[in-house]
Design an enzyme around this catalytic site. Structure first.
Site, short mmCIF file in Angstrom:
data_model
loop_
_atom_site.label_atom_id
_atom_site.label_comp_id
_atom_site.label_asym_id
_atom_site.label_seq_id
_atom_site.Cartn_x
_atom_site.Cartn_y
_atom_site.Cartn_z
N ALA A 184 11.23 -16.99 12.98
CA ALA A 184 12.68 -17.05 13.16
C ALA A 184 13.18 -15.68 13.58
CB ALA A 184 13.35 -17.49 11.87
N SER B 259 13.59 -10.49 12.03
CA SER B 259 12.66 -11.58 12.32
C SER B 259 11.75 -11.79 11.12
CB SER B 259 11.84 -11.22 13.56
OG SER B 259 11.02 -12.29 13.94
N ASP B 260 11.26 -13.01 10.97
CA ASP B 260 10.29 -13.29 9.90
C ASP B 260 9.32 -14.35 10.41
OD1 ASP B 260 9.57 -12.75 7.01
OD2 ASP B 260 9.70 -14.92 6.97
N THR B 261 8.06 -14.21 10.03
CA THR B 261 7.01 -15.13 10.46
C THR B 261 6.35 -15.75 9.24
OG1 THR B 261 6.58 -13.78 12.42
CG2 THR B 261 4.85 -15.31 11.77
N LYS C 16 17.36 -11.36 5.29
CA LYS C 16 16.96 -10.02 5.75
C LYS C 16 18.06 -9.41 6.61
CE LYS C 16 11.89 -10.29 5.84
NZ LYS C 16 10.70 -10.25 6.71
#
Length: 201
Positions: free
Chosen positions: A118, A81-83, A60
């Site tokens: 992250a 950010s990624d969840t 991303k």
């Protein structure tokens, strides 16, 4: 180098809200219609949840750096950010539809799962990254309660089919980790990256 603002490459209103909580000025750097965001989020065979969420965040950020250059925007750090939610090795992304959301919630009910977020920041040609891992245990949730929650529309577009800050909080028996990380942007880790990049004092 000190920066007055950052670019946030995320569609999530919760991440915007959390950045505002830190008092960080930001501009949105969102994908154009030509970008295939869903392809980035595809899980590789046998991929561990921590590897997955960090890889997707890096991809991303790669895409956001290209977008920033193509749009000839003013220089500033770029935050991504990624969840993801994981039950053991199984990764729970965003539900495909209401039926998929109900399935996820039924599987998570009465059990402990992990929420991994992250964060990655590109600043002055340098990349900084962090990972937040939290554990959440849901108490029992009846099929009728799941149906009512799914009908509210809140589970759609959220990893693991829930938002910790919404009505699902009534089923959270125990939480060990970062509440803001579970929301989608762990503020302790994010603030550390922003300090390192000269955004926060």
């Amino acid at each position: 180098m000190t920066h007055k603002f950052i670019y946030l490459a995320s569609q999530s209103p919760r991440r915007r809200q959390l950045l505002e909580q830190l008092g960080v000025r930001y501009e949105l750097l969102l994908p154009g219609p030509e970008e295939d965001a869903e392809a980035i989020e595809a899980v590789l065979p046998g991929e561990a949840p921590a590897d997955y969420v960090q890889r997707v965040t890096a991809l991303k950020l790669d895409a956001a750096v290209v977008r920033h250059a193509q749009r000839r925007l003013a220089p500033a750090p770029i935050l991504c950010s990624d969840t993801t939610v994981a039950l053991g090795p199984r990764i729970y992304g965003k539900p495909a539809d209401a039926q998929d959301a109900a399935r996820m919630l039924a599987e998570l009910a009465g059990r402990e799962h992990q929420v991994l977020t992250a964060v990655a920041l590109q600043a002055d040609g340098q990349r900084l990254a962090a990972l937040s891992v939290s554990r959440v245990r849901f108490g029992p949730i009846t099929p009728a309660q799941i149906a009512a929650y799914v009908a509210s529309g809140e589970p759609l577009g959220k990893a693991g089919a829930y938002g910790i800050q919404g009505p699902v909080a009534q089923y959270v028996e125990n939480l060990d980790g970062s509440y803001t990380g579970i929301m989608g942007l762990p503020l302790f880790e994010t603030a550390g990256l922003l300090r390192a990049a000269g955004v926060l004092g």
